[in-house]
Design a protein around this motif. Structure first.
Motif, mmCIF file in Angstrom:
data_model
loop_
_atom_site.group_PDB
_atom_site.id
_atom_site.type_symbol
_atom_site.label_atom_id
_atom_site.label_comp_id
_atom_site.label_asym_id
_atom_site.label_seq_id
_atom_site.Cartn_x
_atom_site.Cartn_y
_atom_site.Cartn_z
ATOM 1 N N GLU A 53 34.129 21.508 19.938
ATOM 2 C CA GLU A 53 34.642 22.407 20.968
ATOM 3 C C GLU A 53 35.895 23.144 20.506
ATOM 4 O OE1 GLU A 53 35.365 22.359 25.766
ATOM 5 O OE2 GLU A 53 35.820 20.533 24.648
ATOM 6 N N THR A 54 36.767 22.426 19.802
ATOM 7 C CA THR A 54 38.012 23.028 19.336
ATOM 8 C C THR A 54 38.114 23.008 17.810
ATOM 9 O OG1 THR A 54 39.065 20.878 19.755
ATOM 10 C CG2 THR A 54 39.324 22.581 21.430
ATOM 11 N N ASN A 55 36.969 22.788 17.133
ATOM 12 C CA ASN A 55 36.897 22.867 15.668
ATOM 13 C C ASN A 55 37.874 21.903 14.991
ATOM 14 O OD1 ASN A 55 37.178 26.102 16.781
ATOM 15 N ND2 ASN A 55 35.188 25.354 16.095
ATOM 16 N N GLU A 56 37.825 20.643 15.430
ATOM 17 C CA GLU A 56 38.760 19.644 14.932
ATOM 18 C C GLU A 56 38.032 18.379 14.473
ATOM 19 O OE1 GLU A 56 42.450 20.797 17.977
ATOM 20 O OE2 GLU A 56 41.043 19.208 18.502
ATOM 21 N N LEU A 57 38.756 17.497 13.800
ATOM 22 C CA LEU A 57 38.269 16.175 13.436
ATOM 23 C C LEU A 57 39.107 15.151 14.192
ATOM 24 C CD1 LEU A 57 36.271 14.623 11.568
ATOM 25 C CD2 LEU A 57 38.133 14.446 9.915
ATOM 26 N N GLY A 117 33.780 24.680 12.380
ATOM 27 C CA GLY A 117 33.244 23.713 13.338
ATOM 28 C C GLY A 117 32.767 22.493 12.581
ATOM 29 N N PRO A 118 33.633 21.494 12.332
ATOM 30 C CA PRO A 118 33.212 20.288 11.620
ATOM 31 C C PRO A 118 31.900 19.754 12.185
ATOM 32 C CG PRO A 118 35.563 20.225 11.967
ATOM 33 C CD PRO A 118 35.055 21.429 12.715
ATOM 34 N N LYS A 128 36.365 29.464 22.830
ATOM 35 C CA LYS A 128 37.363 30.422 23.290
ATOM 36 C C LYS A 128 38.253 30.790 22.108
ATOM 37 C CE LYS A 128 37.380 28.370 27.924
ATOM 38 N NZ LYS A 128 38.190 27.696 28.970
ATOM 39 N N ARG A 129 37.610 31.276 21.053
ATOM 40 C CA ARG A 129 38.310 31.600 19.814
ATOM 41 C C ARG A 129 37.836 32.960 19.311
ATOM 42 N NH1 ARG A 129 36.125 28.426 14.642
ATOM 43 N NH2 ARG A 129 36.815 30.392 13.731
ATOM 44 N N GLY A 130 38.488 33.428 18.276
ATOM 45 C CA GLY A 130 38.111 34.700 17.683
ATOM 46 C C GLY A 130 36.982 34.532 16.680
ATOM 47 N N PRO A 131 36.827 35.503 15.805
ATOM 48 C CA PRO A 131 35.747 35.466 14.822
ATOM 49 C C PRO A 131 35.987 34.409 13.734
ATOM 50 C CG PRO A 131 37.186 37.339 14.411
ATOM 51 C CD PRO A 131 37.621 36.733 15.712
ATOM 52 N N LYS A 132 34.981 34.218 12.920
ATOM 53 C CA LYS A 132 35.028 33.283 11.807
ATOM 54 C C LYS A 132 36.178 33.621 10.862
ATOM 55 C CE LYS A 132 31.917 31.818 8.038
ATOM 56 N NZ LYS A 132 30.562 32.044 7.478
ATOM 57 N N ASP A 145 31.638 21.783 7.115
ATOM 58 C CA ASP A 145 32.206 22.739 8.063
ATOM 59 C C ASP A 145 31.390 24.034 8.092
ATOM 60 O OD1 ASP A 145 34.214 23.658 9.906
ATOM 61 O OD2 ASP A 145 35.092 24.846 8.287
ATOM 62 N N PRO A 146 30.141 23.962 8.581
ATOM 63 C CA PRO A 146 29.344 25.184 8.720
ATOM 64 C C PRO A 146 29.769 25.971 9.953
ATOM 65 C CG PRO A 146 28.114 23.346 9.587
ATOM 66 C CD PRO A 146 29.412 22.763 9.051
ATOM 67 N N TYR A 147 29.201 27.160 10.096
ATOM 68 C CA TYR A 147 29.541 27.996 11.247
ATOM 69 C C TYR A 147 28.323 28.182 12.128
ATOM 70 C CZ TYR A 147 31.346 31.967 13.955
ATOM 71 O OH TYR A 147 31.754 32.790 14.970
ATOM 72 N N TYR A 148 28.369 27.620 13.336
ATOM 73 C CA TYR A 148 27.358 27.832 14.362
ATOM 74 C C TYR A 148 28.095 28.316 15.603
ATOM 75 C CZ TYR A 148 24.260 24.936 11.457
ATOM 76 O OH TYR A 148 23.513 24.418 10.426
ATOM 77 N N LYS A 149 28.007 29.584 15.907
ATOM 78 C CA LYS A 149 28.766 30.146 17.028
ATOM 79 C C LYS A 149 28.320 29.518 18.338
ATOM 80 C CE LYS A 149 30.341 34.500 19.024
ATOM 81 N NZ LYS A 149 30.248 35.979 18.968
ATOM 82 N N ARG A 150 29.263 29.013 19.115
ATOM 83 C CA ARG A 150 28.970 28.336 20.378
ATOM 84 C C ARG A 150 29.341 29.207 21.574
ATOM 85 N NH1 ARG A 150 25.968 24.484 17.856
ATOM 86 N NH2 ARG A 150 27.237 23.098 16.559
#
Length: 358
Positions: A181-185, A208-209, A233-237, A224-229
């Protein structure tokens, strides 16, 4: 303790026989009978206070015959009728093939069958086994981590959980979670209290871990791949899709792989010498030799298949997921295909008191 399955063979807590009877005549009827016997629990060196005493349970269910195609209004011509019979024969062959899969397998125990334990989830991910054999997994869209206990009970361990994806336990019993959700570990204690350990890389947001593996000697690898959710509530990659190593001090984060298209599943050997990473975007899985400082060398193509989650047994067989479970030996040769009657198999782990359950 780290997770090490004690045997390579997969067993299931039940055995069964299935009979199918078909009458290959017009207006045929199909009957189905299934008998399931649950064996007594196997003794194990791992114990838990809430484990129920061994028991024996036998159940038998019989369904009433149902019409395959009947009635004067169903005016099938001979070609359609023949094709339908061929389809039924093919279906019966598939059922029989699944039934004898265990008998012909080098890794699946005789009479073991695939069983559905629970359902009604949005999307399950991240199965991880704790020291007692309980399996924790995520229902990511519903933002919760659930627990399937060794006594067969399902419960919610944590909600909300940062929309956790991949999970892994460390030797101290902490649950590490890829908080999407917040791209954290995150590191989560037994009471469900979470601590954010990694929130960015050199000031930039992670994609997005996705999956994490704990090195036996200390340290953590995660993809850490990128799958847009839709809930972000964030900006671009902000960065490429890479693999990272978090040092045992839980402070030093190093990028160790930066040449994959979309890294996803990750698993290492119990001795901590080799790391397997699936590039699901390129449809390949690679093997690396782990160095003492956590860096990786000797990149080798392991197999021409990508994977979502993955695991390993004590004979170094690698279990990849996607369309069911595909098993490869240490040389990269495919030795087994475990069909799963779902559109996607997202992840896999060994669990249960003796770690023989997949």
């Amino acid at each position: 303790r780290t997770h090490n399955p004690t045997k390579a063979k997969i067993t299931a807590p039940s055995s069964g026989t299935i009979q199918r009877c078909l009458e290959n005549t017009r207006g045929a009827r199909v009957t189905s009978r299934a008998r399931v016997v649950l064996r007594e629990s196997v003794p194990s060196v791992v114990t838990a206070q809430d484990w129920f005493p061994p028991r024996r349970l036998s159940t038998e269910t019989t369904t009433s015959p149902f019409p395959l195609y009947t009635g004067p209004h169903l005016d099938f011509d001979q070609r359609i009728e023949t094709n339908m019979k061929h389809c039924i024969q093919l279906l019966l062959t598939i059922v029989c093939a699944v039934h004898v899969l265990a008998a012909d397998s080098k890794i699946i125990a005789p009479n073991a069958t695939l069983q559905k334990l629970a359902g009604d989830f949005a999307f399950t991910e991240g199965p991880a086994c704790d020291g007692a054999g309980n399996v924790f997994f995520t229902d990511q869209p519903n933002d919760r981590i659930l627990k399937w206990s060794v006594d067969g009970k399902l419960s919610t361990f944590m909600q909300s959980c940062g929309r956790a994806n991949g999970l892994s336990f460390d030797p101290e019993g902490y649950l590490w979670a890829c908080a999407d959700e917040t791209n954290e570990l995150w590191r989560i204690d037994s009471a469900g209290k979470a601590t954010v350990v990694v929130k960015d890389y050199k000031g930039k947001l992670l994609n997005g871990p996705n999956d994490v593996w704990v090195r036996p000697s200390g340290g953590f690898y995660f993809t850490d791949p990128y799958y847009k959710r839709p809930y972000w509530k964030r900006g671009p990659k902000e960065m490429d899709e890479c693999v990272y190593f978090l040092a045992p001090d839980c402070k030093t984060l190093t990028r160790v792989i930066d040449d994959l298209k979309q890294p996803n599943g990750i698993i290492g050997t119990p001795d901590g010498k080799l790391l397997y990473v699936a590039d699901i975007g390129a449809g390949k899985t690679y093997r690396y030799r782990i160095q003492p400082d956590g860096s990786l060398k000797e990149k080798t193509l392991f197999c021409e298949m990508g994977s979502d989650g993955m695991t390993i047994d004590n004979e170094s067989n690698i279990y990849l997921t996607g369309k069911g479970v595909s098993v490869f030996d240490h040389s990269g040769k495919k030795i087994e295909q475990i069909p799963v009657a779902e559109s996607w198999t997202a992840n896999v782990c060994f669990g249960g008191k003796d770690r023989q359950m997949l």
